[in-house]
Design a protein around this motif. Structure first.
Motif, short mmCIF file in Angstrom:
data_model
loop_
_atom_site.label_atom_id
_atom_site.label_comp_id
_atom_site.label_asym_id
_atom_site.label_seq_id
_atom_site.Cartn_x
_atom_site.Cartn_y
_atom_site.Cartn_z
N ARG A 399 0.84 -1.20 0.00
CA ARG A 399 0.00 0.00 0.00
C ARG A 399 0.88 1.25 0.00
O ARG A 399 1.91 1.28 0.66
CB ARG A 399 -0.91 -0.01 1.23
CG ARG A 399 -0.15 0.06 2.53
CD ARG A 399 -1.07 -0.04 3.73
NE ARG A 399 -1.66 -1.37 3.87
CZ ARG A 399 -2.47 -1.71 4.87
NH1 ARG A 399 -2.80 -0.85 5.79
NH2 ARG A 399 -2.96 -2.93 4.94
N ALA A 406 -4.15 3.46 -2.66
CA ALA A 406 -5.09 3.06 -1.60
C ALA A 406 -5.38 4.22 -0.65
O ALA A 406 -5.09 4.18 0.54
CB ALA A 406 -4.52 1.85 -0.82
N GLY A 798 -7.58 0.82 -3.48
CA GLY A 798 -6.96 -0.46 -3.12
C GLY A 798 -7.86 -1.66 -3.38
O GLY A 798 -7.46 -2.80 -3.18
#
Ligand code: MGD
Ligand code: MGD
Ligand code: MO
Length: 813
Positions: A399, A406, A798
């Motif tokens: 991430r 995200a 995400g």
């Protein structure tokens, strides 16, 4: 037996005991009828102001879950070191002592070698006790890797509301007071949130409102609507933008919320720009920019071509929706937005609520009341240097990297990229993972392109799975921990909104644990903490002892007391008459336990107008909030915003990056080879993935419109069947660039031509004797959609993509 938990108090025969259900995200407050220590019947808890006396059909399947003879009955250990889909793990029963010895040794080893970050905790469904196992335990191990299932669930659906009004959560919809309802990419009388409530209320809602459903599939809700708009998969943006175009050109926006032209004359004319100075906005930001940059050319005729929906229908629905302002509501689910280019669809679809002023308003899309919970005491002072150093590493779901922003809550890397954690393990990027704990989840079945999970889990050296059933992911476990069923065998609590209230329910141990089970979130954590303390690392246990009984101040002495005290602590503001709770009042813990559910006061409308929780405080059609997030992320990676979007598979340039705009749907595979688009949806009887071994699931499978009992069915239109030379009832192979599955073909008129419609739920090769065709041989019953869904993402949130990108071919088997 030290692991048996007897019922709390005496339950008279036939007594209704309050509980709650986490079988889907509706999170209904229920009651269970207990006779002689066994639960025999389920019903709604009439004290709840959300679902009340209603409970959905699936709640009853919980009886088959809890008394399933295939449940895991004692701790087990793998004896076959080889791991793979066709490999028998050769599990053997072990003692609890041995189970915790092995788990604790592994953690100590990682910590001593400076590798504590090479640990991952995966969670699927949960109760709010999750804060212990998922929130706190990994930090005591010394790992940043807390990976939730949220992004294989619904994150893209929160993206639009966040980047317009600053709200990253599920919404409540005041359908009872709405005059026109657009149901968009969801099926609320069969899935989404508040199935029980809407199943009861739908008739009343239909009497008070017109309802139009946007779904390529003829869903149960579409069948009970006034209009069905069978949008071409992935063309949701085109449809929403054209509706916005009509609302503006017809002068139907809500003037009180959006504002008006200074001279009162509507200048929104197709193809023509408007001078920003001529329009004065009230509670919104950027409506004229949206028009000039995007909407002016998004005519119904243009959208008809893209969506396959006639221009007249688009105009009619948009105009009727606009005329109902502000009591007009778009109910947005995952279908139109959990798509590779779905982030901007989410803004466009939710933006329609903004145009008609139904945000935070009667008959519209509202936030729901907050919940008076009490978080657990701060644990940071109990963390040692090993933990602190471990926490400093990048997370394995990557991430925050350039191609995975995200952007939860406006932050680069603020959200989770669940499905990518498999790649993280396979590629050892950012690093190798040596140990995992997973609970209440089954990513080898539930996450697209399942083979990657088979590969990742084969590679993972030591895996502990805390579950009720021996699911696909359990087949890769080294230690299996038999879990309690959340509704009947343990403490737990969840809150959810609906019907303009938020409720917060409690579940408790109400039946005997017939087998050697433990509750995964609090009890397991405590027992592991004890074992770690025994081995010289007592920090976690020392911390857990600070979670005391709020009534007596007593420290927990064992795992059972810990689970109970943690529950009481978390819910204290609800039951403690001394604490403020903006809702139902109780005289204390025992009084609250009787009721089993707390309700908030009714939600107050328009409380956020002028105070939306984003950069400007206004409802942002032009998202300054997204602009800031993109700028920050671009700067972090030293690239331009265009380069960020390109890495995320978006095509937008310039100002469009900050506005809901049209993106060509992204698909995987060649049109010639794969002529149909797969439309995935949840089966009416899915308790997420957890009713898979219940007979009733298969006996009643024709509850899904167009399906057959006992069979796993894919449906196509008669015209497509003829073209492909297929007949109703054929056994077929469905293939995509990701893989192939076998199932039954039903030829059905209520499918959009060019698409193939299949529910998610069957196709298990493990889980039990009912779920799998042959559990011992690993032969699946039907085909799992996730074997043919390519792993793709809506990268700004995400999210995993479940819709619009899946091209398939169907041939006779
Ligand atoms: P789905 O039920 O998957 O998700 O609830 P929803 O967000 O409502 O609905 C997706 C819908 O989108 C389907 O009707 C599908 O036909 C449609 N669709 C597919 N492709 C497209 C497209 O391109 N455009 C549009 N407009 N629609 C499309 C999710 C929620 O449901 C969640 S997150 C959970 S965890 C719960 N799970 C659950 C369950 O397992 N079973 C049942 N019965 N209900 C559930 N409720 C909860
Ligand atoms: P499940 O598959 O429901 O959850 O996916 P996951 O988060 O992986 O989890 C099943 C596991 O929970 C099993 O191992 C079972 O043993 C265990 N279990 C069952 N009951 C209990 C219990 O009471 N306690 C404990 N501890 N364990 C229990 C869910 C995810 O799936 C979600 S939320 C969505 S919205 C997606 N839906 C979806 C879809 O609509 N289509 C496709 N193709 N894929 C989907 N996957 C996603
Ligand atoms: Mo979900």
């Amino acid at each position: 037996d030290p692991y048996e938990v007897l019922p709390e108090g005496e339950h008279k025969s036939g007594e209704w005991v309050p509980t709650g259900c986490a079988g889907c995200t509706s999170w209904c407050s229920l009651e269970a009828n207990v006779v002689d220590g066994r639960v025999i019947k389920i019903r709604g808890n009439s004290r709840s102001k959300v679902n009340g006396e209603s409970s959905c059909p699936r709640s009853h399947l919980s009886l088959q879950q809890v008394y399933d003879p295939d449940r895991i009955k004692r701790p087990m250990k793998r004896t076959n070191p080889e791991k793979g889909r066709d490999v028998d793990p050769e599990f053997v029963p072990i003692s609890w002592e041995e189970a915790f010895e092995e788990i604790a040794d592994k953690i100590i080893e990682l910590r001593e070698n400076g590798e504590s970050h090479k640990f991952v905790l995966w969670r699927g469904r949960y109760t709010r006790l999750r804060d212990i196992l998922y929130g706190i335990l990994p930090e005591f191990v010394g790992s940043p890797n807390k990976i939730s299932h949220s992004s294989i669930c619904a994150e893209a659906e929160k993206f639009g509301p966040y980047y317009t009004e600053g709200y990253w959560a599920y919404r409540d919809y005041d359908l009872q007071n709405s005059d026109y309802i657009l149901i968009w990419g969801t099926d609320p009388i069969q899935s989404n949130r508040q199935v029980s409530l809407y199943s009861r209320e739908w008739g009343n809602i239909l009497e008070g409102a017109r309802i139009a459903t946007v779904d390529p599939r003829f869903s149960r809700t579409a069948a009970k609507s006034n209009e069905w708009l069978p949008v071409k998969p992935g063309e949701d943006g085109a449809l929403a933008l054209a509706m916005a175009h009509v609302i503006l050109t017809e002068g139907l926006w809500h003037k009180e919320f959006v504002g008006d032209f200074v001279d009162g004359e509507n200048k929104f004319t197709a193809g023509e720009e408007v001078d920003e100075d001529e329009f004065e906005e009230n509670y919104t930001h950027g409506v004229v920019k949206w028009w000039n940059e995007e909407l002016k050319d998004r005519t119904p005729e243009w959208a008809a071509d893209k969506t396959g929906i006639p221009a007249e229908q688009i105009v009619r629905v948009a105009a009727e929706f606009g005329e109902a302002a502000p009591h007009a509501c778009v109910f947005m689910g995952g279908g139109g937005v959990m798509q590779t280019r779905g982030g901007y669809n989410s803004m466009a679809i939710h933006g329609l609520n903004g145009l008609v002023g139904s945000i935070d308003n009667e008959g519209g899309a509202v936030r729901g009341a907050s919940v008076p919970n009490q978080s657990f005491p701060d644990h940071s002072e109990f963390l040692d240097d090993i933990s602190r150093e471990g926490l400093d590493h990048e997370m394995i779901d990557r991430r925050g990297r350039l191609e995975f922003p995200a952007f939860k809550d406006g932050e680069s890397g603020g959200g989770v990229v669940t499905n990518l954690s498999a790649d993280g393990i396979i590629e050892e990027d950012p690093y190798e993972i040596k140990m995992g704990i997973g609970y209440w989840n089954n990513f080898n079945f539930a996450a697209p392109e399942t083979e990657r999970w088979d590969e990742a889990m084969s590679k993972l050296d030591f895996y502990v799975h805390l579950v009720t059933h021996q699911s696909e992911m359990t087949q890769y476990a080294d230690i299996v921990i038999p879990s309690t069923h959340h509704m009947f065998e343990q403490w737990g609590m969840l809150y959810q909104k609906g019907n303009l209230h938020t409720h917060f329910w409690l579940s408790r141990p109400m039946i005997n644990r017939h087998w050697e089970l433990i509750e995964p979130e609090a009890e397991f954590s405590w027992l592991l903490a004890e074992k770690l303390a025994e081995k010289g690392y007592s920090n976690m246990l020392d911390y857990f002892k600070t979670i005391v009984d709020p009534e007596t101040g007593e420290e927990p002495e064992d795992y059972r007391e810990f689970a109970k005290y943690a529950t009481k602590h978390y819910m204290q503001p609800v039951w403690d008459p001394e604490m403020e709770s903006h809702g139902d009042q109780f005289d204390g813990w025992e009084d609250f336990k009787e009721a089993g559910v707390w309700n908030s006061d009714e939600f107050e409308f328009q409380q956020y107008w002028g105070e939306f929780t984003n950069s400007t405080g206004d409802f942002e059609f032009y998202s300054e909030t997204l602009k800031e997030a993109l700028e920050e992320h671009a700067e972090k990676h030293d690239v331009s915003i265009e380069e960020v979007l390109e890495a995320c598979k978006y095509e937008a340039e310039g100002e469009l990056a900050f506005l809901p705009h049209y993106e060509e749907p992204y698909t995987v595979g060649d049109d010639e080879e794969y002529p149909l688009l797969l439309v995935d949806s949840k089966s009416a009887l899915n308790r997420e993935g957890r009713s898979a071994n219940a007979n009733w699931y298969y006996d009643l499978k024709d509850i899904d419109p167009g399906d057959s009992t006992e069979a796993d069915v894919i449906k196509i239109h008669p015209r497509d069947a003829e073209e492909l030379g297929l007949e109703d009832g054929d056994e077929v192979v469905v293939s995509s660039p990701a893989g192939e599955i076998t199932c039954q073909l039903n030829v059905w008129e209520a499918v959009k031509p060019g698409t193939a419609s299949k529910t998610f739920g069957m196709g298990h090769w493990a889980y039990g004797r009912v779920a799998a065709e042959d559990f011992a041989d690993g032969e699946p019953r039907g085909g799992n959609n996730n074997e043919i869904i390519p792993a793709e993402y809506e990268r700004l949130s995400g999210s995993t993509s479940f819709y619009s990108h899946i091209k398939v071919n169907i041939e006779r088997a």
